[in-house]
Design an enzyme around this catalytic site. Sequence first.
Site, PDB file in Angstrom:
ATOM      1  N   ASP A 228       0.856  -1.190   0.000  1.00  0.00           N
ATOM      2  CA  ASP A 228       0.000   0.000   0.000  1.00  0.00           C
ATOM      3  C   ASP A 228       0.890   1.237   0.000  1.00  0.00           C
ATOM      4  OD1 ASP A 228      -2.324   1.512   0.033  1.00  0.00           O
ATOM      5  OD2 ASP A 228      -2.528   1.465   2.215  1.00  0.00           O
ATOM      6  N   ASP A 245       2.709   2.146   8.057  1.00  0.00           N
ATOM      7  CA  ASP A 245       1.562   1.303   7.731  1.00  0.00           C
ATOM      8  C   ASP A 245       1.977  -0.001   7.036  1.00  0.00           C
ATOM      9  OD1 ASP A 245      -1.056   0.632   7.729  1.00  0.00           O
ATOM     10  OD2 ASP A 245      -1.656   1.930   6.077  1.00  0.00           O
TER      11      ASP A 245
HETATM   12  N1  LIG Z   1       4.433   6.136  14.227  1.00  0.00           N
HETATM   13  C1  LIG Z   1       3.669   7.173  13.930  1.00  0.00           C
HETATM   14  N2  LIG Z   1       3.980   8.402  14.357  1.00  0.00           N
HETATM   15  C2  LIG Z   1       3.215   9.478  14.051  1.00  0.00           C
HETATM   16  N3  LIG Z   1       2.089   9.416  13.330  1.00  0.00           N
HETATM   17  C3  LIG Z   1       1.722   8.210  12.879  1.00  0.00           C
HETATM   18  C4  LIG Z   1       2.477   7.039  13.145  1.00  0.00           C
HETATM   19  N4  LIG Z   1       1.859   5.981  12.567  1.00  0.00           N
HETATM   20  C5  LIG Z   1       0.773   6.489  11.972  1.00  0.00           C
HETATM   21  N5  LIG Z   1       0.682   7.816  12.148  1.00  0.00           N
HETATM   22  C6  LIG Z   1      -0.380   8.736  11.646  1.00  0.00           C
HETATM   23  O1  LIG Z   1      -1.588   8.023  11.591  1.00  0.00           O
HETATM   24  C7  LIG Z   1      -2.054   7.941  10.255  1.00  0.00           C
HETATM   25  C8  LIG Z   1      -2.660   6.570  10.003  1.00  0.00           C
HETATM   26  O2  LIG Z   1      -1.693   5.590  10.201  1.00  0.00           O
HETATM   27  P1  LIG Z   1      -1.690   4.234   9.402  1.00  0.00           P
HETATM   28  O3  LIG Z   1      -1.670   4.521   7.941  1.00  0.00           O
HETATM   29  O4  LIG Z   1      -0.621   3.372   9.959  1.00  0.00           O
HETATM   30  O5  LIG Z   1      -3.104   3.641   9.848  1.00  0.00           O
HETATM   31  P2  LIG Z   1      -4.326   3.125   8.990  1.00  0.00           P
HETATM   32  O6  LIG Z   1      -5.412   2.776   9.911  1.00  0.00           O
HETATM   33  O7  LIG Z   1      -3.861   2.079   8.043  1.00  0.00           O
HETATM   34  O8  LIG Z   1      -4.723   4.441   8.243  1.00  0.00           O
HETATM   35  P3  LIG Z   1      -5.609   4.570   6.951  1.00  0.00           P
HETATM   36  O9  LIG Z   1      -6.922   3.893   7.239  1.00  0.00           O
HETATM   37  O10 LIG Z   1      -5.699   6.074   6.838  1.00  0.00           O
HETATM   38  O11 LIG Z   1      -4.787   3.891   5.872  1.00  0.00           O
HETATM   39  C9  LIG Z   1      -0.844   8.248   9.394  1.00  0.00           C
HETATM   40  O12 LIG Z   1      -1.169   8.822   8.178  1.00  0.00           O
HETATM   41  C10 LIG Z   1      -0.070   9.215  10.265  1.00  0.00           C
HETATM   42  O13 LIG Z   1      -0.603  10.523  10.127  1.00  0.00           O
END
Ligand SMILES: Nc1ncnc2c1ncn2[C@@H]1O[C@H](COP(=O)(O)OP(=O)(O)OP(=O)(O)O)[C@@H](O)[C@H]1O
Length: 294
Positions: A228, A245
């Site tokens: 992704d 992610d």
């Molecule tokens: N380690 C981290 N430190 C800071 N911010 C983070 C971190 N991990 C994730 N984020 C924030 O949280 C958001 C979502 O994280 P992630 O993509 O891992 O989750 P997701 O549930 O798969 O999100 P989505 O449904 O939007 O794809 C990221 O875009 C970022 O802004």
Amino acid sequence: MTESFELVDTEDVDSPGDEWEEIDVADTEADRIARRRDREFSEFRKRIKDADQFKVEASVFDDATFAALYKLVQDGYIDAFGGPISTGKEANVYSALGGETAADVLDVDDNPEVAVKVYRINASDFRDMRGYLDGDPRFEGIGHDKKQIVQAWVRKEFANLTRARKAGVRVPEPMAVERNVLVMELLGLDTGRAKRLSEVHVENPETAYEVIREYMRRLYDAGLVHGDLSEYNVILHGEELVVIDLGQAVTVHHPNSREFLERDCHNVAAFFRRQGMDVTDEDLLAFVTDDTSD
Ligand SMILES: Nc1ncnc2c1ncn2[C@@H]1O[C@H](COP(=O)(O)OP(=O)(O)OP(=O)(O)O)[C@@H](O)[C@H]1O
């Protein structure tokens, strides 16, 4: 008909002596510990529910999630909860103050801030998740129970982050995983919410492209495909680009790993084409898989 029974000498019968008393005492002690744990747990749950920034989200946590958070506090990964960073389809990400164990993992003196990613078991599209676990030798034998699938997914994200780091790809340092909760290094701290590559003006796209394609190659050499990858899952942390992610990242054994890799290459190349660069999906794919004729 008379029942027959054998008389035994009273000395051969276990007497309700010391042994029984010991069992009684042990029971009481265990009860006491259990009661104290219950009390601490409900105080903890109340504390989280009352925490200003946590109010809304905490009301959607189920007991299992509270128990996982509680364990992470007890184990020193989390000290205090901050606010939500992101509310996604399947998981919410929160900032929190890490505890002593978190400081040890990151090898820092002060308690660091950490990111806490909480997967929602009920909202998760676990059928889709199940597909990403197929063919992954690390998760063979995972059944179809959605709780198990979500938990396997979180462990997979943790394992993928660990493997990526070992391979020299900059990803958040994973710290702990407990049921549906993952604790990792918090990114982009000084600038408020971490910015995605999609949200910033990239002054030197050539350098950014080189870094990302090298990350993709290292990941691939380590047997992983992100699945992704795009400008939305690359975060700017100071001067660094950090890939996030990795929950859906698959091993190269996955039946669709090639398709996922081609999609990643397309997304990344398309982003850099929009930055004015002359890059093709095919060149990127060849670089990542080291399939270059020159
Ligand atoms: N380690 C981290 N430190 C800071 N911010 C983070 C971190 N991990 C994730 N984020 C924030 O949280 C958001 C979502 O994280 P992630 O993509 O891992 O989750 P997701 O549930 O798969 O999100 P989505 O449904 O939007 O794809 C990221 O875009 C970022 O802004």
